[in-house]
Design a protein around this motif. Structure first.
Motif, PDB file in Angstrom:
ATOM      1  N   ASP A 317       0.817  -1.203   0.000  1.00  0.00           N
ATOM      2  CA  ASP A 317       0.000   0.000   0.000  1.00  0.00           C
ATOM      3  C   ASP A 317       0.858   1.263   0.000  1.00  0.00           C
ATOM      4  OD1 ASP A 317       0.862  -0.720   2.577  1.00  0.00           O
ATOM      5  OD2 ASP A 317      -0.776   0.358   3.549  1.00  0.00           O
ATOM      6  N   ILE A 318       1.991   1.225   0.721  1.00  0.00           N
ATOM      7  CA  ILE A 318       2.878   2.388   0.742  1.00  0.00           C
ATOM      8  C   ILE A 318       3.540   2.571  -0.617  1.00  0.00           C
ATOM      9  CG2 ILE A 318       4.979   3.348   1.770  1.00  0.00           C
ATOM     10  CD1 ILE A 318       4.175   2.074   4.405  1.00  0.00           C
ATOM     11  N   GLU A 319       3.961   1.467  -1.227  1.00  0.00           N
ATOM     12  CA  GLU A 319       4.544   1.554  -2.569  1.00  0.00           C
ATOM     13  C   GLU A 319       3.527   2.141  -3.552  1.00  0.00           C
ATOM     14  OE1 GLU A 319       6.554  -1.236  -6.073  1.00  0.00           O
ATOM     15  OE2 GLU A 319       5.903  -2.154  -4.186  1.00  0.00           O
ATOM     16  N   ARG A 320       2.274   1.676  -3.479  1.00  0.00           N
ATOM     17  CA  ARG A 320       1.229   2.187  -4.388  1.00  0.00           C
ATOM     18  C   ARG A 320       0.975   3.677  -4.149  1.00  0.00           C
ATOM     19  NH1 ARG A 320      -1.336  -2.800  -3.210  1.00  0.00           N
ATOM     20  NH2 ARG A 320      -2.603  -1.768  -1.624  1.00  0.00           N
ATOM     21  N   GLU A 321       0.908   4.077  -2.884  1.00  0.00           N
ATOM     22  CA  GLU A 321       0.679   5.492  -2.561  1.00  0.00           C
ATOM     23  C   GLU A 321       1.804   6.369  -3.120  1.00  0.00           C
ATOM     24  OE1 GLU A 321       0.389   5.546   1.651  1.00  0.00           O
ATOM     25  OE2 GLU A 321      -1.523   4.458   1.702  1.00  0.00           O
ATOM     26  N   THR A 322       3.033   5.878  -2.994  1.00  0.00           N
ATOM     27  CA  THR A 322       4.176   6.649  -3.492  1.00  0.00           C
ATOM     28  C   THR A 322       4.135   6.757  -5.013  1.00  0.00           C
ATOM     29  OG1 THR A 322       5.474   5.828  -1.612  1.00  0.00           O
ATOM     30  CG2 THR A 322       6.682   6.858  -3.425  1.00  0.00           C
ATOM     31  N   ARG A 323       3.806   5.655  -5.679  1.00  0.00           N
ATOM     32  CA  ARG A 323       3.715   5.692  -7.145  1.00  0.00           C
ATOM     33  C   ARG A 323       2.572   6.613  -7.593  1.00  0.00           C
ATOM     34  NH1 ARG A 323       7.414   2.569  -9.225  1.00  0.00           N
ATOM     35  NH2 ARG A 323       8.123   0.692  -8.107  1.00  0.00           N
ATOM     36  N   ALA A 324       1.512   6.683  -6.801  1.00  0.00           N
ATOM     37  CA  ALA A 324       0.409   7.589  -7.136  1.00  0.00           C
ATOM     38  C   ALA A 324       0.857   9.042  -7.049  1.00  0.00           C
ATOM     39  CB  ALA A 324      -0.766   7.340  -6.193  1.00  0.00           C
ATOM     40  N   GLU A 546      11.249   2.234   4.016  1.00  0.00           N
ATOM     41  CA  GLU A 546      11.964   1.577   2.936  1.00  0.00           C
ATOM     42  C   GLU A 546      11.144   1.508   1.648  1.00  0.00           C
ATOM     43  OE1 GLU A 546      13.938   1.161   6.475  1.00  0.00           O
ATOM     44  OE2 GLU A 546      11.942   0.319   6.136  1.00  0.00           O
ATOM     45  N   GLU A 547       9.865   1.174   1.754  1.00  0.00           N
ATOM     46  CA  GLU A 547       9.032   1.072   0.554  1.00  0.00           C
ATOM     47  C   GLU A 547       8.978   2.414  -0.171  1.00  0.00           C
ATOM     48  OE1 GLU A 547       7.662  -2.076   3.448  1.00  0.00           O
ATOM     49  OE2 GLU A 547       8.196   0.032   3.576  1.00  0.00           O
ATOM     50  N   LYS A 548       8.779   3.468   0.575  1.00  0.00           N
ATOM     51  CA  LYS A 548       8.674   4.802  -0.029  1.00  0.00           C
ATOM     52  C   LYS A 548      10.006   5.257  -0.607  1.00  0.00           C
ATOM     53  CE  LYS A 548       7.220   9.543   1.041  1.00  0.00           C
ATOM     54  NZ  LYS A 548       6.661  10.444   2.079  1.00  0.00           N
ATOM     55  N   MET A 549      11.090   5.072   0.128  1.00  0.00           N
ATOM     56  CA  MET A 549      12.387   5.580  -0.328  1.00  0.00           C
ATOM     57  C   MET A 549      12.919   4.785  -1.516  1.00  0.00           C
ATOM     58  SD  MET A 549      13.003   8.249   1.345  1.00  0.00           S
ATOM     59  CE  MET A 549      11.239   8.545   1.536  1.00  0.00           C
ATOM     60  N   LEU A 550      12.709   3.478  -1.528  1.00  0.00           N
ATOM     61  CA  LEU A 550      13.161   2.691  -2.675  1.00  0.00           C
ATOM     62  C   LEU A 550      12.395   3.093  -3.933  1.00  0.00           C
ATOM     63  CD1 LEU A 550      13.532  -0.779  -0.933  1.00  0.00           C
ATOM     64  CD2 LEU A 550      15.363   0.443  -2.113  1.00  0.00           C
ATOM     65  N   THR A 551      11.108   3.350  -3.790  1.00  0.00           N
ATOM     66  CA  THR A 551      10.299   3.763  -4.940  1.00  0.00           C
ATOM     67  C   THR A 551      10.718   5.148  -5.430  1.00  0.00           C
ATOM     68  OG1 THR A 551       8.445   2.447  -4.090  1.00  0.00           O
ATOM     69  CG2 THR A 551       7.944   4.108  -5.756  1.00  0.00           C
ATOM     70  N   LEU A 552      10.936   6.075  -4.504  1.00  0.00           N
ATOM     71  CA  LEU A 552      11.353   7.423  -4.886  1.00  0.00           C
ATOM     72  C   LEU A 552      12.761   7.434  -5.476  1.00  0.00           C
ATOM     73  CD1 LEU A 552       9.994   9.641  -1.956  1.00  0.00           C
ATOM     74  CD2 LEU A 552       9.177   9.569  -4.320  1.00  0.00           C
ATOM     75  N   ALA A 553      13.655   6.612  -4.938  1.00  0.00           N
ATOM     76  CA  ALA A 553      15.026   6.569  -5.462  1.00  0.00           C
ATOM     77  C   ALA A 553      15.043   6.067  -6.896  1.00  0.00           C
ATOM     78  CB  ALA A 553      15.904   5.687  -4.578  1.00  0.00           C
ATOM     79  N   GLU A 554      14.192   5.098  -7.201  1.00  0.00           N
ATOM     80  CA  GLU A 554      14.102   4.617  -8.589  1.00  0.00           C
ATOM     81  C   GLU A 554      13.609   5.743  -9.503  1.00  0.00           C
ATOM     82  OE1 GLU A 554      12.143   0.939 -11.183  1.00  0.00           O
ATOM     83  OE2 GLU A 554      11.573   1.223  -9.082  1.00  0.00           O
ATOM     84  N   TYR A 555      12.610   6.469  -9.036  1.00  0.00           N
ATOM     85  CA  TYR A 555      12.051   7.588  -9.816  1.00  0.00           C
ATOM     86  C   TYR A 555      13.088   8.692 -10.028  1.00  0.00           C
ATOM     87  CZ  TYR A 555       9.494  12.022 -10.336  1.00  0.00           C
ATOM     88  OH  TYR A 555       9.069  13.264 -10.738  1.00  0.00           O
ATOM     89  N   ILE A 556      13.769   9.089  -8.956  1.00  0.00           N
ATOM     90  CA  ILE A 556      14.756  10.176  -9.071  1.00  0.00           C
ATOM     91  C   ILE A 556      15.948   9.729  -9.910  1.00  0.00           C
ATOM     92  CG2 ILE A 556      16.352  11.665  -7.793  1.00  0.00           C
ATOM     93  CD1 ILE A 556      14.319  11.618  -5.487  1.00  0.00           C
ATOM     94  N   GLY A 557      16.385   8.488  -9.705  1.00  0.00           N
ATOM     95  CA  GLY A 557      17.505   7.977 -10.497  1.00  0.00           C
ATOM     96  C   GLY A 557      17.212   8.016 -11.981  1.00  0.00           C
ATOM     97  N   GLU A 558      16.001   7.600 -12.366  1.00  0.00           N
ATOM     98  CA  GLU A 558      15.625   7.625 -13.777  1.00  0.00           C
ATOM     99  C   GLU A 558      15.503   9.057 -14.286  1.00  0.00           C
ATOM    100  OE1 GLU A 558      12.042   5.378 -13.947  1.00  0.00           O
ATOM    101  OE2 GLU A 558      13.048   3.432 -13.821  1.00  0.00           O
ATOM    102  N   ALA A 559      14.981   9.945 -13.428  1.00  0.00           N
ATOM    103  CA  ALA A 559      14.822  11.349 -13.833  1.00  0.00           C
ATOM    104  C   ALA A 559      16.168  12.016 -14.063  1.00  0.00           C
ATOM    105  CB  ALA A 559      14.036  12.104 -12.764  1.00  0.00           C
ATOM    106  N   VAL A 560      17.141  11.712 -13.210  1.00  0.00           N
ATOM    107  CA  VAL A 560      18.471  12.297 -13.357  1.00  0.00           C
ATOM    108  C   VAL A 560      19.144  11.789 -14.622  1.00  0.00           C
ATOM    109  CG1 VAL A 560      20.789  12.377 -12.364  1.00  0.00           C
ATOM    110  CG2 VAL A 560      18.802  12.735 -10.900  1.00  0.00           C
ATOM    111  N   ARG A 561      19.027  10.485 -14.885  1.00  0.00           N
ATOM    112  CA  ARG A 561      19.612   9.930 -16.103  1.00  0.00           C
ATOM    113  C   ARG A 561      18.929  10.510 -17.335  1.00  0.00           C
ATOM    114  NH1 ARG A 561      19.445   5.161 -13.208  1.00  0.00           N
ATOM    115  NH2 ARG A 561      17.636   4.411 -14.348  1.00  0.00           N
ATOM    116  N   GLY A 562      17.596  10.705 -17.240  1.00  0.00           N
ATOM    117  CA  GLY A 562      16.865  11.237 -18.382  1.00  0.00           C
ATOM    118  C   GLY A 562      17.257  12.673 -18.677  1.00  0.00           C
TER     119      GLY A 562
END
Length: 562
Positions: A317-324, A546-562
């Motif tokens: 649920d935390i992962e889903r909330e963060t992705r939302a 952990e669920e929130k930070m791992l999800t956000l780190a994936e998002y930020i990592g991709e954004a920085v590379r992009g």
């Protein structure tokens, strides 16, 4: 001149690691010196591998598991490819303490036989090679943790019946998941150092710039994964020991809060020191691989096997909330906010790290997120508390294990052997100070809700992992950027950002230095020597996020590379 016995023991052990590498995988010609060849990743190491081995070893952990759990790739083929690449990696940068390739291949054969019989995998990690920092006990494999005095013993104890048969809880769980364990990676003796050096293997260097360090204390793990000699592995972190190697090697790594990952049965320095607990977390080349490994371990319900693990399964649920929140931001309705720690008031980051901070801040703003400056309670106070906690036994535990062999004291250890041994009442008072500081920091974080515009405090803090991109040997002087979050027990995920560039990252010209330490670290910056060193940053969340930070780190990592 008579050679001290500890030197002979160390040399024999060092040679045994090389001897465990099959002759067909040993270099026939000397490896060029670091001054001649800095970067041994990419095309350099690929030339010693077949195209098929390159294809396998440069697939991330998630991609490999998709192939091995569906029967498309055999566990044996994958294991042999990673054993070969790990063997090459060790000869290049001294990243291994233990090699057990033959046992790994036998385990892989059993996994393939199981799949052939049942037409299904053993578990989600079926056939996935996983490396381990040399703190974890594996049946039939020695654990030295860099101490010469631990050679031929169980954690320094001769004749202990557990030697060679006992396995750590994490090892048991990884086997149950279908992982193939194949090597253990090098550490600094004592573990309490930001560089990896010990009297057994010598100094472990950075694969992308061998003039520099691969970090510590999970440095061998970071170097091995950077060379793609492992798709993912597990380290530990008490003051930055996962995050520093992840940052220095261009990887993702997570320092979870205590109580999420099982530490039961792993060797450690200062075992029983509970004011700041060492924690276990994965390192990998991709963010999704971190989440994959983390979720897999939690699926084993480690809280039933380790008394210190909290009964907190992966929270979808935390992962889903963060992705939302991320999806809402993409639609132009940003619901995320971040803070930037530009410096800690003691040491400014050197030019490559300062540039990385600016790069991430700019990108977050481009994405429409609110970004504020992070000005928490005195970090100097927090650093002081951390140092006193690490020094509470006056270095007695570390000195005991060093004196088992009489080996020389290692460089770079952050424990002060001259510190006073605290009495119980003094330690209790120190723990009260820590709790009060944690409360101050918590209140400050809450107060940022007034500044974000989202109705919530900041979602995460972007901070350096260290003042430098990698580091020149024996120049690691300031661990505050990571150790503070061990004191607070906050979740922290490292993501790669850029590489040092001597044409861009010129020495600061108008910096107002913060003190003697800052001046020393700025003076030691050498743009030419640091060229091409990876630069990573950490995304810090609050406890058990952990669920929130791992999800956000994936998002930020991709954004920085992009």
């Amino acid at each position: 001149m008579t050679v001290p016995q500890w030197k002979s023991l160390a040399e024999t052990k060092r040679q045994s690691i090389l001897d465990a590498i099959p002759p067909k995988w040993r270099f026939q010609d000397p490896v060029p010196e670091p001054a001649e060849l800095r970067d041994v990743t990419g095309s350099y190491i690929q030339q010693f591998l077949t195209p098929r081995e390159v294809d396998i070893t440069e697939t991330d952990a998630v991609g490999i598991a998709e192939k091995t759990t569906s029967g498309q790739w055999s566990a044996v083929e994958v294991t042999e490819a990673f054993c070969h690449r790990a063997a090459l990696a060790h000869q290049l940068v001294h990243c291994l303490h233990e090699v057990f390739f033959e046992a790994a291949i036998e385990d892989a054969k059993r996994l393939d036989a199981y799949y052939a019989e049942h037409n299904k995998p053993v578990g989600p990690l079926h056939g996935l090679p996983v490396s381990l920092k040399d703190q974890f006990h594996v049946k039939g494999v020695e654990t030295t943790m860099g101490y010469v005095g631990w050679i031929g013993t169980f954690q320094g104890k001769k004749g202990d019946a557990r030697r060679g048969v006992f396995e750590s809880e994490l090892v048991r769980e990884l086997r149950s998941l279908g992982a193939v364990l194949f090597c253990k990676t090098s550490v600094p003796v004592t573990l309490m150092a930001g560089e990896t050096v010990n009297n057994i293997i010598g100094y472990a260097t950075n694969p992308q710039n061998r003039l520099l360090s691969c970090g510590g204390s999970s440095g061998g793990e970071g170097a091995l994964i950077a060379l793609r000699g492992s798709p993912g592995g597990f380290g530990t972190d008490i003051g930055g020991s996962i995050r520093i190697p992840a940052s220095f090697n261009g990887l993702f790594g997570v320092r979870p809060s205590s109580g999420r990952m099982p530490y039961e049965g792993a060797a450690n320095s200062m075992d029983g020191q509970n004011s700041i607990l060492s924690v276990i977390g994965p390192l990998a080349a991709t963010a999704r691989s971190l989440t994959f490994l983390f979720k897999a371990v939690l699926s084993q319900q480690p809280w039933y096997h380790d008394p210190l693990v909290l009964e907190v399964p992966w929270r979808d649920d935390i992962e889903r909330e963060t992705r939302a929140l991320i999806q809402a931001s993409a639609a132009g309705e940003s619901k995320l906010s971040f803070a930037i720690l530009h410096h800690d008031g003691i040491v400014h980051p050197q030019p490559p790290v300062a540039r990385a901070l600016g790069q991430v801040e700019q990108r977050l703003k481009q994405l429409g997120h609110k970004v504020i400056a992070w000005n928490p309670p005195s970090l100097k106070v927090g650093y002081g508390l951390t140092g006193r906690i690490f020094d509470q036994d006056g270095g007695a535990d570390i000195q005991h294990h060093i004196q088992l062999s009489g080996e020389i004291n290692p460089p770079q250890t952050i424990v002060d052997a001259d510190a006073a041994h605290l009495k119980a009442q003094e330690l209790a008072a120190l723990n009260v100070e820590k709790r009060e500081y944690q409360k101050l920091y918590m209140d400050y974080w809450n107060s940022t809700a007034e500044l974000t515009g989202t109705g919530r405090p900041v979602d995460g803090v972007i901070s350096p992992c260290a003042p430098h991109a990698a580091v020149l040997p024996l120049k690691y002087r300031h661990v505050g950027y990571t150790s503070l979050f061990n004191l607070l027990d906050y979740t922290s995920v490292v993501f790669p950002v850029t590489h040092a560039d001597q044409t861009v990252d010129v020495p600061h010209s108008d910096l107002q230095v913060l003190g003697e330490m800052d001046q020393t670290i700025q003076d030691e910056y050498d743009a030419e020597a640091y060229h091409h060193a990876p630069v990573g940053l950490q995304l810090v969340g609050r406890r058990l996020q952990e669920e929130k930070m791992l999800t956000l780190a994936e998002y930020i990592g991709e954004a920085v590379r992009g």
